[in-house]
Design an enzyme around this catalytic site. Structure first.
Site, mmCIF file in Angstrom:
data_model
loop_
_atom_site.group_PDB
_atom_site.id
_atom_site.type_symbol
_atom_site.label_atom_id
_atom_site.label_comp_id
_atom_site.label_asym_id
_atom_site.label_seq_id
_atom_site.Cartn_x
_atom_site.Cartn_y
_atom_site.Cartn_z
ATOM 1 N N TYR A 170 0.843 -1.203 0.000
ATOM 2 C CA TYR A 170 0.000 0.000 0.000
ATOM 3 C C TYR A 170 0.879 1.255 0.000
ATOM 4 C CZ TYR A 170 -3.200 3.621 1.613
ATOM 5 O OH TYR A 170 -3.924 4.782 1.728
ATOM 6 N N LYS A 193 1.249 4.177 -2.919
ATOM 7 C CA LYS A 193 0.951 5.601 -2.715
ATOM 8 C C LYS A 193 2.174 6.472 -3.028
ATOM 9 C CE LYS A 193 -3.422 5.403 -1.686
ATOM 10 N NZ LYS A 193 -4.449 6.001 -2.559
HETATM 11 N N1 LIG Z 1 -9.007 6.419 5.369
HETATM 12 C C1 LIG Z 1 -7.756 6.838 5.535
HETATM 13 O O1 LIG Z 1 -7.227 6.941 6.651
HETATM 14 C C2 LIG Z 1 -6.957 7.230 4.349
HETATM 15 C C3 LIG Z 1 -7.353 6.954 3.057
HETATM 16 N N2 LIG Z 1 -6.556 7.341 2.017
HETATM 17 C C4 LIG Z 1 -6.978 7.096 0.648
HETATM 18 O O2 LIG Z 1 -8.254 7.691 0.428
HETATM 19 C C5 LIG Z 1 -8.949 6.988 -0.598
HETATM 20 C C6 LIG Z 1 -10.347 6.667 -0.110
HETATM 21 O O3 LIG Z 1 -10.218 5.871 1.045
HETATM 22 P P1 LIG Z 1 -11.413 5.602 2.068
HETATM 23 O O4 LIG Z 1 -12.558 6.437 1.725
HETATM 24 O O5 LIG Z 1 -10.842 5.677 3.411
HETATM 25 O O6 LIG Z 1 -11.670 4.051 1.738
HETATM 26 P P2 LIG Z 1 -12.987 3.195 1.503
HETATM 27 O O7 LIG Z 1 -12.518 1.788 1.407
HETATM 28 O O8 LIG Z 1 -14.012 3.516 2.502
HETATM 29 O O9 LIG Z 1 -13.492 3.696 0.074
HETATM 30 C C7 LIG Z 1 -12.749 3.376 -1.077
HETATM 31 C C8 LIG Z 1 -13.645 3.553 -2.276
HETATM 32 O O10 LIG Z 1 -12.903 3.106 -3.426
HETATM 33 C C9 LIG Z 1 -13.746 2.250 -4.162
HETATM 34 N N3 LIG Z 1 -13.001 1.303 -4.989
HETATM 35 C C10 LIG Z 1 -12.131 0.334 -4.606
HETATM 36 N N4 LIG Z 1 -11.722 -0.367 -5.681
HETATM 37 C C11 LIG Z 1 -12.345 0.175 -6.754
HETATM 38 C C12 LIG Z 1 -12.353 -0.106 -8.134
HETATM 39 N N5 LIG Z 1 -11.647 -1.130 -8.645
HETATM 40 N N6 LIG Z 1 -13.072 0.672 -8.965
HETATM 41 C C13 LIG Z 1 -13.809 1.688 -8.467
HETATM 42 N N7 LIG Z 1 -13.873 1.988 -7.169
HETATM 43 C C14 LIG Z 1 -13.150 1.236 -6.326
HETATM 44 C C15 LIG Z 1 -14.591 1.535 -3.113
HETATM 45 O O11 LIG Z 1 -15.727 0.924 -3.687
HETATM 46 C C16 LIG Z 1 -14.912 2.700 -2.207
HETATM 47 O O12 LIG Z 1 -15.989 3.446 -2.719
HETATM 48 C C17 LIG Z 1 -8.097 5.763 -0.930
HETATM 49 O O13 LIG Z 1 -7.354 6.026 -2.108
HETATM 50 C C18 LIG Z 1 -7.167 5.638 0.275
HETATM 51 O O14 LIG Z 1 -5.950 5.026 -0.045
HETATM 52 C C19 LIG Z 1 -5.390 7.996 2.199
HETATM 53 C C20 LIG Z 1 -4.964 8.305 3.453
HETATM 54 C C21 LIG Z 1 -5.715 7.971 4.615
HETATM 55 O O1 LIG Z 2 -3.159 6.028 3.875
HETATM 56 C C1 LIG Z 2 -3.224 6.232 5.081
HETATM 57 O O2 LIG Z 2 -2.690 7.203 5.592
HETATM 58 C C2 LIG Z 2 -3.961 5.338 5.950
HETATM 59 O O3 LIG Z 2 -4.132 5.632 7.091
HETATM 60 C C3 LIG Z 2 -4.489 4.127 5.339
HETATM 61 C C4 LIG Z 2 -5.185 3.231 6.340
HETATM 62 O O4 LIG Z 2 -6.219 3.956 6.925
HETATM 63 C C5 LIG Z 2 -4.274 2.668 7.346
HETATM 64 O O5 LIG Z 2 -4.429 2.901 8.476
HETATM 65 C C6 LIG Z 2 -3.218 1.815 6.857
HETATM 66 O O6 LIG Z 2 -2.366 1.506 7.913
#
Ligand SMILES: NC(=O)C1=CN([C@@H]2O[C@H](COP(=O)(O)OP(=O)(O)OC[C@H]3O[C@@H](n4cnc5c(N)ncnc54)[C@H](O)[C@@H]3O)[C@@H](O)[C@H]2O)C=CC1
Ligand SMILES: O=C(O)C(=O)C[C@H](O)C(=O)CO
Length: 231
Positions: free
Chosen positions: A156, A160
């Site tokens: 992961y 990123k």
């Molecule tokens: N939640 C966190 O702490 C953090 C999240 N991120 C990034 O933020 C972004 C969103 O994450 P979250 O909302 O937390 O995760 P989440 O898992 O709740 O949402 C991810 C979304 O991406 C969609 N997705 C996954 N594979 C897909 C595909 N093949 N085609 C279309 N859609 C797809 C899912 O259906 C979902 O709607 C991600 O790129 C994640 O890496 C970055 C830093 C921190």
């Molecule tokens: O991308 C991040 O920053 C995340 O925090 C991703 C996940 O939420 C996580 O906790 C991975 O360790």
């Protein structure tokens, strides 16, 4: 009128970005893989749903064609869809694990950006926001305090780092398009079993800020909600 397409917008950070940009007056298109969840999210937001699986060439091409036919152009593309992938330790991870994570997080961004670029180029101020992560920052990785409490996820974090680098390369290649990377910060979502300390509103501050930059805004930047991120 600003037309904004967001991948993975059916839940969590993608949904909150859609909600906030809709509130800011954007015409928001909810991109989502699952038609039922995507339509439900779009209905709740008063937005339009377009199906998109970022790992599938035909799905991405169809999504771009749909937006081309309905909206005609795109001003803002938010490449939000992402997966965490395997939690396995470094000595357990396989090539298949690597392909799975990179296919969504990195190749997915290339695929969507390539398909949507002609629509973005019809905008007077085309903007791309790639949702990256501080966990892909070399500086943060070497600073244990910055990543404390998070999982060790080699693939992961590597994916990123690639997203952030891809952002800088696109920004250099396309002076006519603003391409920036956002680090949401550790945010409570389904992604991490809601273990993050931030709310989704805090987690979308950097995404929304970069999605709403004007013509004099930055390109090739990497920012979190507090400002510039270390590379
Ligand atoms: N939640 C966190 O702490 C953090 C999240 N991120 C990034 O933020 C972004 C969103 O994450 P979250 O909302 O937390 O995760 P989440 O898992 O709740 O949402 C991810 C979304 O991406 C969609 N997705 C996954 N594979 C897909 C595909 N093949 N085609 C279309 N859609 C797809 C899912 O259906 C979902 O709607 C991600 O790129 C994640 O890496 C970055 C830093 C921190
Ligand atoms: O991308 C991040 O920053 C995340 O925090 C991703 C996940 O939420 C996580 O906790 C991975 O360790």
């Amino acid at each position: 009128m600003t037309t904004t397409f967001i991948t993975g917008a059916n839940r969590s950070l993608g949904y909150e970005t859609a909600r906030r940009l809709k509130e800011a007056g954007h015409t928001v298109i909810v991109g989502a893989r699952d038609p039922r969840r995507g339509q439900a999210a779009a209905d709740a937001l008063g937005a339009r749903f377009v199906r998109i699986d970022v790992t599938d060439d035909a799905s991405v091409a169809a999504a771009a064609a749909d937006v081309g036919a309905h909206e005609g152009s795109v001003d803002v593309l938010v490449n939000n869809a992402g997966i965490l992938g395997t939690h396995d330790a470094a000595d357990q991870i396989t090539a298949a694990d690597a392909k799975a994570v990179f296919e969504v997080n990195v190749v997915g961004i290339v695929r969507v950006t390539h398909a949507f670029l002609p629509l973005l180029r019809k905008s007077a101020n085309p903007v791309i926001v790639n949702v990256s992560s501080g966990m892909g920052s070399f500086a943060a990785t070497h600073d244990t305090g910055r990543v404390e409490g998070r999982f060790v996820v080699p693939l992961y974090t590597a994916s990123k780092a690639a997203v952030t680098m891809l952002t800088t390369q696109y920004a250099k290649a396309w002076p006519d398009v603003k391409v920036n990377a956002a680090d949401p910060g550790y945010t409570a979502t389904d992604f991490n079993g809601h273990s993050g300390p931030q709310t989704v509103t805090e987690g979308t501050d950097a995404i929304v800020a970069l999605a709403t930059i004007g013509r004099d805004g930055p390109t090739g930047a990497f920012r979190d909600r507090h400002g510039a991120m270390a590379w």
